[in-house]
Design a protein around this motif. Structure first.
Motif, PDB file in Angstrom:
ATOM      1  N   ALA A 230       0.912  -0.955  -0.037  1.00 34.74           N
ATOM      2  CA  ALA A 230      -0.092   0.130  -0.133  1.00 34.74           C
ATOM      3  C   ALA A 230       0.977   1.224  -0.002  1.00 34.74           C
ATOM      4  O   ALA A 230       1.024   2.655  -0.348  1.00 34.74           O
ATOM      5  N   TYR A 231       2.067   1.364   0.768  1.00 34.76           N
ATOM      6  CA  TYR A 231       3.114   2.510   0.694  1.00 34.76           C
ATOM      7  C   TYR A 231       3.707   2.436  -0.582  1.00 34.76           C
ATOM      8  O   TYR A 231       4.492   3.950  -0.967  1.00 34.76           O
ATOM      9  N   LEU A 232       4.082   1.585  -1.343  1.00 31.34           N
ATOM     10  CA  LEU A 232       4.650   1.818  -2.210  1.00 31.34           C
ATOM     11  C   LEU A 232       4.098   2.635  -3.825  1.00 31.34           C
ATOM     12  O   LEU A 232       4.636   3.849  -3.551  1.00 31.34           O
TER      13      LEU A 232
ATOM     14  N   THR B 112       4.725   3.960 -13.478  1.00 39.09           N
ATOM     15  CA  THR B 112       4.109   2.959 -14.403  1.00 39.09           C
ATOM     16  C   THR B 112       5.141   1.536 -13.570  1.00 39.09           C
ATOM     17  O   THR B 112       4.727   0.509 -12.982  1.00 39.09           O
ATOM     18  N   TYR B 113       6.304   1.700 -13.284  1.00 34.19           N
ATOM     19  CA  TYR B 113       7.425   0.696 -12.059  1.00 34.19           C
ATOM     20  C   TYR B 113       6.551   0.280 -11.143  1.00 34.19           C
ATOM     21  O   TYR B 113       6.115  -1.068 -10.637  1.00 34.19           O
ATOM     22  N   ILE B 114       5.766   1.113 -10.130  1.00 31.77           N
ATOM     23  CA  ILE B 114       4.755   0.870  -8.767  1.00 31.77           C
ATOM     24  C   ILE B 114       3.767   0.363  -9.389  1.00 31.77           C
ATOM     25  O   ILE B 114       3.996  -0.967  -8.732  1.00 31.77           O
ATOM     26  N   GLU B 115       3.225   0.650 -10.407  1.00 27.71           N
ATOM     27  CA  GLU B 115       2.241  -0.607 -10.760  1.00 27.71           C
ATOM     28  C   GLU B 115       2.667  -1.619 -11.295  1.00 27.71           C
ATOM     29  O   GLU B 115       1.729  -2.785 -11.093  1.00 27.71           O
ATOM     30  N   ALA B 116       3.859  -1.823 -11.417  1.00 31.23           N
ATOM     31  CA  ALA B 116       3.970  -3.131 -12.521  1.00 31.23           C
ATOM     32  C   ALA B 116       4.580  -4.257 -11.056  1.00 31.23           C
ATOM     33  O   ALA B 116       4.151  -5.317 -11.147  1.00 31.23           O
ATOM     34  N   ARG B 117       5.429  -3.605  -9.975  1.00 33.60           N
ATOM     35  CA  ARG B 117       5.496  -4.110  -9.178  1.00 33.60           C
ATOM     36  C   ARG B 117       3.830  -4.959  -8.022  1.00 33.60           C
ATOM     37  O   ARG B 117       4.155  -5.944  -7.282  1.00 33.60           O
TER      38      ARG B 117
ATOM     39  N   LYS C 109       1.238  -5.370  -9.363  1.00 31.14           N
ATOM     40  CA  LYS C 109       0.859  -6.509 -10.115  1.00 31.14           C
ATOM     41  C   LYS C 109       1.649  -7.487  -9.756  1.00 31.14           C
ATOM     42  O   LYS C 109       0.879  -8.596  -9.891  1.00 31.14           O
ATOM     43  N   GLU C 110       2.783  -7.411  -9.406  1.00 34.19           N
ATOM     44  CA  GLU C 110       3.580  -8.409  -9.360  1.00 34.19           C
ATOM     45  C   GLU C 110       3.491  -9.346  -7.731  1.00 34.19           C
ATOM     46  O   GLU C 110       3.439 -10.005  -8.116  1.00 34.19           O
ATOM     47  N   PHE C 111       3.595  -8.838  -7.360  1.00 34.38           N
ATOM     48  CA  PHE C 111       3.482  -8.890  -5.746  1.00 34.38           C
ATOM     49  C   PHE C 111       2.095  -9.224  -5.166  1.00 34.38           C
ATOM     50  O   PHE C 111       2.478  -9.830  -4.007  1.00 34.38           O
ATOM     51  N   GLY C 112       1.427  -8.498  -5.941  1.00 34.99           N
ATOM     52  CA  GLY C 112      -0.347  -8.401  -4.972  1.00 34.99           C
ATOM     53  C   GLY C 112      -0.516  -9.556  -5.228  1.00 34.99           C
ATOM     54  O   GLY C 112      -1.139 -10.817  -4.121  1.00 34.99           O
TER      55      GLY C 112
END
Length: 237
Positions: free
Chosen positions: A59-61, A198-203, A205-208
């Protein structure tokens, strides 16, 4: 957690003197049974908190705000992203480590905390044939791909991802004392903000899904621990 909390509430009602000037004063020492409950509740709480913190890190990302350290050094967006991802990796490994210590307590294996490794605990004869053993291995299977990065962060170097370096370029300029042309920062600010988003959204989606799967395994692990806990708790009466 609900079962242990209800039992602990009854214990506090029976042992805490609410009229004593010192809050939390106990009217008597705990019995072996009560001490077992206390220890299991604390260790189960540590696993549960680590699960919560995985969700916090995700969430904090996307919660960056410009701020500085107490020494006045700017915390850039890239610094912030790397810090939260380091939190995520560190907490991934907390889950199996704390789960092993909880198992050690529930089954009363008597292992020192430093010796509660996956192989040592799961190969213990008290766990053979129980559903707890495969649940611990399922937790470790999810976490295993992230142990190497966690160990690097904990012992060697900060989080490093080539994909994040595009954002770090802007951060270096921000931190530079007296940049040659401040207008460069202003002209590129929105571009690098989009890169970071864009980087945060990718991470995320990856880690969620990984976080969700890990917490799901912890739920099943907790369910399998309840019967042996009840048996050992009753045996200590």
């Amino acid at each position: 957690m609900k079962a242990l909390a209800e039992m602990a509430a009854a214990l506090l009602k029976d042992t805490v003197d609410s009229t004593h000037p010192r809050i939390g004063h106990f009217t008597r020492p705990f019995t072996n049974q009560e001490e077992y409950l206390r220890a299991c509740l604390i260790l189960a709480g540590e696993v549960s908190v680590a699960c919560d913190q995985l969700n916090y890190a995700l969430a904090y990302l996307s919660g960056y705000q410009t701020r500085k350290t107490s020494d006045g050094e700017l915390i850039t967006r890239a610094d912030y992203i790397a810090y939260q991802l380091e939190n995520l990796y560190l907490r991934f490994v907390m889950i199996p480590d704390r789960s092993l210590r909880l198992t050690n307590e529930v089954f009363r294996l008597g292992l020192p905390a430093r010796e509660c490794g996956m192989r040592t605990v799961t190969n213990n004869q008290h766990l053979k044939g129980t559903p707890v053993r495969p649940r611990l291995r399922a937790i470790e299977k999810i976490v295993k791909p992230y142990r190497k990065m966690r160990n690097t962060i904990a012992h060697l170097a900060r989080y490093n991802d080539p994909a994040l370096s595009r954002v770090e370029v802007y951060s270096v300029l921000q931190k530079a004392e007296g940049p040659p042309d401040d207008s460069v920062l202003e002209r590129t600010r929105h571009f690098y903000k989009r890169e970071a988003d864009t980087y945060i959204e990718a991470r995320r989606k990856e880690f969620g899904p990984i976080v969700s799967a890990l917490i799901g395994e912890v739920e099943r692990f907790f369910e399998t621990l309840l019967p042996p806990f009840r048996r050992n708790h009753s045996a200590l009466k």
